[in-house]
Scaffold this motif. Structure first.
Motif, PDB file in Angstrom:
ATOM      1  N   ARG A 199      48.357  47.719  39.928  1.00  0.00           N
ATOM      2  CA  ARG A 199      47.745  46.631  39.167  1.00  0.00           C
ATOM      3  C   ARG A 199      46.351  46.371  39.677  1.00  0.00           C
ATOM      4  O   ARG A 199      46.091  46.425  40.864  1.00  0.00           O
ATOM      5  CB  ARG A 199      48.539  45.350  39.331  1.00  0.00           C
ATOM      6  CG  ARG A 199      49.688  45.265  38.418  1.00  0.00           C
ATOM      7  CD  ARG A 199      50.265  43.896  38.449  1.00  0.00           C
ATOM      8  NE  ARG A 199      51.535  43.965  37.754  1.00  0.00           N
ATOM      9  CZ  ARG A 199      52.327  42.961  37.583  1.00  0.00           C
ATOM     10  NH1 ARG A 199      52.023  41.790  38.077  1.00  0.00           N
ATOM     11  NH2 ARG A 199      53.462  43.099  36.949  1.00  0.00           N
ATOM     12  N   GLN A 200      45.499  46.050  38.749  1.00  0.00           N
ATOM     13  CA  GLN A 200      44.133  45.708  39.126  1.00  0.00           C
ATOM     14  C   GLN A 200      43.922  44.222  38.871  1.00  0.00           C
ATOM     15  O   GLN A 200      44.230  43.718  37.798  1.00  0.00           O
ATOM     16  CB  GLN A 200      43.136  46.530  38.314  1.00  0.00           C
ATOM     17  CG  GLN A 200      43.244  48.004  38.590  1.00  0.00           C
ATOM     18  CD  GLN A 200      42.302  48.814  37.729  1.00  0.00           C
ATOM     19  OE1 GLN A 200      41.507  48.268  36.989  1.00  0.00           O
ATOM     20  NE2 GLN A 200      42.394  50.121  37.828  1.00  0.00           N
ATOM     21  N   TYR A 201      43.410  43.544  39.877  1.00  0.00           N
ATOM     22  CA  TYR A 201      43.142  42.114  39.745  1.00  0.00           C
ATOM     23  C   TYR A 201      41.747  41.940  39.168  1.00  0.00           C
ATOM     24  O   TYR A 201      40.775  42.459  39.699  1.00  0.00           O
ATOM     25  CB  TYR A 201      43.229  41.439  41.116  1.00  0.00           C
ATOM     26  CG  TYR A 201      42.902  39.966  41.059  1.00  0.00           C
ATOM     27  CD1 TYR A 201      43.771  39.066  40.469  1.00  0.00           C
ATOM     28  CD2 TYR A 201      41.716  39.490  41.583  1.00  0.00           C
ATOM     29  CE1 TYR A 201      43.469  37.728  40.414  1.00  0.00           C
ATOM     30  CE2 TYR A 201      41.405  38.148  41.537  1.00  0.00           C
ATOM     31  CZ  TYR A 201      42.288  37.271  40.947  1.00  0.00           C
ATOM     32  OH  TYR A 201      41.984  35.944  40.888  1.00  0.00           O
ATOM     33  N   HIS A 202      41.662  41.218  38.083  1.00  0.00           N
ATOM     34  CA  HIS A 202      40.373  41.000  37.431  1.00  0.00           C
ATOM     35  C   HIS A 202      39.893  39.565  37.580  1.00  0.00           C
ATOM     36  O   HIS A 202      38.982  39.135  36.889  1.00  0.00           O
ATOM     37  CB  HIS A 202      40.460  41.366  35.952  1.00  0.00           C
ATOM     38  CG  HIS A 202      40.783  42.802  35.718  1.00  0.00           C
ATOM     39  ND1 HIS A 202      39.897  43.814  35.968  1.00  0.00           N
ATOM     40  CD2 HIS A 202      41.912  43.413  35.291  1.00  0.00           C
ATOM     41  CE1 HIS A 202      40.437  44.978  35.694  1.00  0.00           C
ATOM     42  NE2 HIS A 202      41.674  44.765  35.283  1.00  0.00           N
ATOM     43  N   ARG A 226      40.376  35.317  37.601  1.00  0.00           N
ATOM     44  CA  ARG A 226      40.875  34.352  36.621  1.00  0.00           C
ATOM     45  C   ARG A 226      40.423  34.771  35.229  1.00  0.00           C
ATOM     46  O   ARG A 226      39.263  35.075  35.016  1.00  0.00           O
ATOM     47  CB  ARG A 226      40.352  32.967  36.981  1.00  0.00           C
ATOM     48  CG  ARG A 226      40.956  31.901  36.158  1.00  0.00           C
ATOM     49  CD  ARG A 226      40.451  30.549  36.644  1.00  0.00           C
ATOM     50  NE  ARG A 226      41.249  29.532  36.041  1.00  0.00           N
ATOM     51  CZ  ARG A 226      42.296  28.945  36.607  1.00  0.00           C
ATOM     52  NH1 ARG A 226      42.622  29.262  37.814  1.00  0.00           N
ATOM     53  NH2 ARG A 226      42.980  28.031  35.978  1.00  0.00           N
TER      54      ARG A 226
END
Length: 94
Positions: free
Chosen positions: A33-36, A38
């Motif tokens: 998963r890639q955190y983008h 908020r």
């Protein structure tokens, strides 16, 4: 047998090492998963303790009024009223 994505990723890494395929290891890493950050800025204004206390007092005096209507009177969302009344925002619940 159904495998989870982390299990599949781990197996792909094993195969990449076993068959000397660095591209396969890179592809396995792309399954993370890639955190983008908020996704949207918060829209609701913060509710201070004084407003929370007024909402609680008003709700006690008008027990049959819908939370949505209480929220309209105080300029906040009905969901925020629920949070105030049940102790999630401001002072503990009523």
């Amino acid at each position: 047998m159904s495998r989870t994505i982390p299990e599949i990723r781990s197996r792909l890494h094993e195969l990449a090492i076993e068959h000397e395929l660095p591209e396969l290891a890179q592809l396995a890493e792309e399954t993370k998963r890639q955190y983008h950050g908020r996704r949207a800025p918060p829209r609701a204004r913060p509710v201070d303790k004084a407003t929370a206390a007024r909402v609680q007092r008003f709700a006690r005096l008008h027990p049959n009024m819908p939370q949505r209507e209480i929220g309209r009177r105080f300029g906040i969302d009905g969901g925020r009223v629920s949070e105030i009344l049940f102790g999630k925002r401001g002072e503990p619940g009523i």
